[in-house]
Design a protein around this motif. Structure first.
Motif, mmCIF file in Angstrom:
data_model
loop_
_atom_site.group_PDB
_atom_site.id
_atom_site.type_symbol
_atom_site.label_atom_id
_atom_site.label_comp_id
_atom_site.label_asym_id
_atom_site.label_seq_id
_atom_site.Cartn_x
_atom_site.Cartn_y
_atom_site.Cartn_z
ATOM 1 N N VAL A 161 0.836 -1.191 0.000
ATOM 2 C CA VAL A 161 0.000 0.000 0.000
ATOM 3 C C VAL A 161 0.874 1.244 0.000
ATOM 4 C CG1 VAL A 161 -1.899 -1.103 1.245
ATOM 5 C CG2 VAL A 161 -0.113 0.086 2.517
ATOM 6 N N TYR A 162 0.282 2.354 -0.404
ATOM 7 C CA TYR A 162 0.935 3.641 -0.272
ATOM 8 C C TYR A 162 -0.125 4.687 0.025
ATOM 9 C CZ TYR A 162 -0.443 4.568 -5.154
ATOM 10 O OH TYR A 162 -1.149 4.740 -6.322
ATOM 11 N N ALA A 163 0.290 5.830 0.491
ATOM 12 C CA ALA A 163 -0.651 6.887 0.874
ATOM 13 C C ALA A 163 -1.572 7.229 -0.288
ATOM 14 C CB ALA A 163 0.106 8.130 1.327
ATOM 15 N N GLY A 164 -2.874 7.252 -0.023
ATOM 16 C CA GLY A 164 -3.864 7.539 -1.054
ATOM 17 C C GLY A 164 -4.661 6.325 -1.480
ATOM 18 N N ASP A 165 -4.173 5.121 -1.189
ATOM 19 C CA ASP A 165 -4.944 3.917 -1.499
ATOM 20 C C ASP A 165 -6.221 3.886 -0.667
ATOM 21 O OD1 ASP A 165 -3.020 3.102 -3.251
ATOM 22 O OD2 ASP A 165 -2.225 1.497 -2.009
ATOM 23 N N SER A 166 -7.221 3.159 -1.130
ATOM 24 C CA SER A 166 -8.486 3.112 -0.395
ATOM 25 C C SER A 166 -9.094 1.722 -0.436
ATOM 26 C CB SER A 166 -9.486 4.122 -0.956
ATOM 27 O OG SER A 166 -9.905 3.765 -2.255
ATOM 28 N N LEU A 167 -9.896 1.424 0.598
ATOM 29 C CA LEU A 167 -10.649 0.181 0.707
ATOM 30 C C LEU A 167 -12.067 0.537 1.132
ATOM 31 C CD1 LEU A 167 -7.650 -0.246 2.267
ATOM 32 C CD2 LEU A 167 -8.415 -2.612 2.154
ATOM 33 N N GLU A 168 -13.044 -0.215 0.612
ATOM 34 C CA GLU A 168 -14.444 0.098 0.909
ATOM 35 C C GLU A 168 -15.204 -1.136 1.356
ATOM 36 O OE1 GLU A 168 -18.317 2.323 -1.145
ATOM 37 O OE2 GLU A 168 -16.576 1.777 -2.361
ATOM 38 N N ASN A 169 -16.047 -0.942 2.363
ATOM 39 C CA ASN A 169 -16.966 -1.987 2.811
ATOM 40 C C ASN A 169 -18.386 -1.490 2.560
ATOM 41 O OD1 ASN A 169 -18.662 -3.739 4.319
ATOM 42 N ND2 ASN A 169 -16.962 -4.286 5.641
ATOM 43 N N PRO A 170 -19.051 -1.997 1.511
ATOM 44 C CA PRO A 170 -20.388 -1.502 1.168
ATOM 45 C C PRO A 170 -21.456 -1.908 2.171
ATOM 46 C CG PRO A 170 -19.842 -3.405 -0.180
ATOM 47 C CD PRO A 170 -18.599 -3.069 0.599
ATOM 48 N N VAL A 171 -21.170 -2.905 3.003
ATOM 49 C CA VAL A 171 -22.152 -3.378 3.983
ATOM 50 C C VAL A 171 -22.139 -2.520 5.239
ATOM 51 C CG1 VAL A 171 -22.858 -5.316 5.427
ATOM 52 C CG2 VAL A 171 -22.060 -5.736 3.098
ATOM 53 N N THR A 172 -20.952 -2.284 5.777
ATOM 54 C CA THR A 172 -20.840 -1.514 7.015
ATOM 55 C C THR A 172 -20.783 -0.008 6.780
ATOM 56 O OG1 THR A 172 -18.423 -1.674 7.010
ATOM 57 C CG2 THR A 172 -19.652 -3.415 8.160
ATOM 58 N N GLY A 173 -20.642 0.406 5.524
ATOM 59 C CA GLY A 173 -20.623 1.836 5.225
ATOM 60 C C GLY A 173 -19.300 2.507 5.505
ATOM 61 N N GLU A 174 -18.213 1.735 5.553
ATOM 62 C CA GLU A 174 -16.888 2.293 5.800
ATOM 63 C C GLU A 174 -16.122 2.456 4.483
ATOM 64 O OE1 GLU A 174 -14.954 0.242 9.406
ATOM 65 O OE2 GLU A 174 -16.392 -1.211 8.596
ATOM 66 N N HIS A 175 -15.429 3.584 4.363
ATOM 67 C CA HIS A 175 -14.579 3.831 3.204
ATOM 68 C C HIS A 175 -13.273 4.403 3.734
ATOM 69 C CE1 HIS A 175 -14.795 4.790 -1.374
ATOM 70 N NE2 HIS A 175 -13.606 4.352 -1.031
ATOM 71 N N GLY A 176 -12.232 3.577 3.733
ATOM 72 C CA GLY A 176 -10.980 3.981 4.352
ATOM 73 C C GLY A 176 -9.940 4.435 3.350
ATOM 74 N N TYR A 177 -9.166 5.468 3.708
ATOM 75 C CA TYR A 177 -8.130 6.039 2.857
ATOM 76 C C TYR A 177 -6.803 6.046 3.611
ATOM 77 C CZ TYR A 177 -12.344 7.527 0.526
ATOM 78 O OH TYR A 177 -13.562 7.522 -0.069
ATOM 79 N N VAL A 178 -5.818 5.426 3.031
ATOM 80 C CA VAL A 178 -4.514 5.332 3.682
ATOM 81 C C VAL A 178 -3.839 6.697 3.683
ATOM 82 C CG1 VAL A 178 -2.222 4.272 3.616
ATOM 83 C CG2 VAL A 178 -4.246 2.922 3.025
ATOM 84 N N VAL A 179 -3.540 7.196 4.865
ATOM 85 C CA VAL A 179 -2.816 8.449 5.024
ATOM 86 C C VAL A 179 -1.325 8.174 5.177
ATOM 87 C CG1 VAL A 179 -2.508 10.479 6.510
ATOM 88 C CG2 VAL A 179 -4.807 9.602 6.064
ATOM 89 N N GLU A 180 -1.019 7.128 5.926
ATOM 90 C CA GLU A 180 0.374 6.762 6.176
ATOM 91 C C GLU A 180 0.478 5.246 6.199
ATOM 92 O OE1 GLU A 180 3.377 7.177 9.968
ATOM 93 O OE2 GLU A 180 2.133 8.918 9.457
ATOM 94 N N ALA A 181 1.331 4.708 5.349
ATOM 95 C CA ALA A 181 1.500 3.256 5.263
ATOM 96 C C ALA A 181 2.555 2.785 6.258
ATOM 97 C CB ALA A 181 1.909 2.856 3.845
ATOM 98 N N PRO A 182 2.449 1.538 6.735
ATOM 99 C CA PRO A 182 3.460 1.014 7.657
ATOM 100 C C PRO A 182 4.845 0.976 7.019
ATOM 101 C CG PRO A 182 1.508 -0.388 7.617
ATOM 102 C CD PRO A 182 1.380 0.562 6.467
ATOM 103 N N SER A 183 5.844 1.342 7.784
ATOM 104 C CA SER A 183 7.228 1.289 7.322
ATOM 105 C C SER A 183 8.139 1.131 8.529
ATOM 106 C CB SER A 183 7.597 2.556 6.543
ATOM 107 O OG SER A 183 7.663 3.675 7.404
#
Length: 221
Positions: free
Chosen positions: A24-46
């Motif tokens: 992943v890198y900053a700006g990537d996103s994941l969505e859960n259409p059931v729970t209504g969550e839409h997450g955006y990576v601000v800082e990736a693990p390093s």
């Protein structure tokens, strides 16, 4: 473009049993259409940030995480940036003040949900975040494929294998862990024969590269 950062052990090997590392890198996103969550990576693990993952999560009205849960070895902090968010941390339950960081140590039961009529934006900091990200990619992928109930929880066959695979990351309070352990010896062989797995590598491809909404969540300082 920012370099993609591998999510896995620091020695470069996969931390999962059945899947490859997620990048992943900053700006990537994941969505859960059931729970209504839409997450955006601000800082990736390093290695430079102590394997911390920072995610801005946009939650629609009525949206919530799949259920109350515990992270056995993950330290988590919540900051509501916008909206009305209900938060349970240990025995504390209430509306989280906007802009106030709420710490949730490893091993603490917690839950959160959008308690308002508008979209809410919450920043979540997870340390370490590598395995957490793998878990979320799978849970969200199951929801995208219609393989969860209305609360975002998989069926018993899937839940047992998911729980075994990610027991180092997350345990739900319902059903209790002892129940899953007790039935696991019987259910898990059947689940695998039916084609279920604890982790699905292809769900890593569901991460949207560099995709963010029109109203971009504020970046971490």
């Amino acid at each position: 473009m920012l370099p993609r950062l591998p999510c896995g052990r620091q020695d470069g090997t996969s931390v999962g049993k059945e899947h490859d590392m997620i990048e992943v890198y900053a700006g990537d996103s994941l969505e859960n259409p059931v729970t209504g969550e839409h997450g955006y990576v601000v800082e990736a693990p390093s290695d430079e940030n102590g394997r911390r993952l920072v995610v801005d999560i946009l939650v629609r009205p009525g949206g919530a995480v799949a259920g109350a849960h515990v992270h056995p070895s993950i330290d988590e902090t919540f900051t509501v940036l916008r909206g009305k968010v209900g938060l349970l941390v240990g025995e504390r339950r209430g509306i989280a003040p906007v802009g106030e960081r709420v710490h949730c140590p490893a091993g603490t039961v917690h839950d959160w949900w959008n308690a308002g009529d508008e979209d809410a934006l919450i920043r979540v900091e997870i340390t370490p975040g590598d395995r957490f990200l793998e878990m979320v990619a799978n849970l969200f992928g199951l929801a995208q494929d219609g393989r969860t109930n209305a609360k975002g929880m998989p069926n018993l066959f899937q839940l047992v294998l998911f729980g075994q695979e990610f027991q180092d990351v997350l345990t739900f309070t319902s059903p209790p862990r002892w129940v899953l352990v007790a039935v696991g010896a019987v259910v898990s062989p059947i689940a695998r024969l039916l084609g279920y797995r604890g982790s699905y590598p292809h769900y890593a491809t569901r991460i949207r590269r560099g995709a963010r909404p029109d109203e971009r969540p504020a970046r971490a300082s």
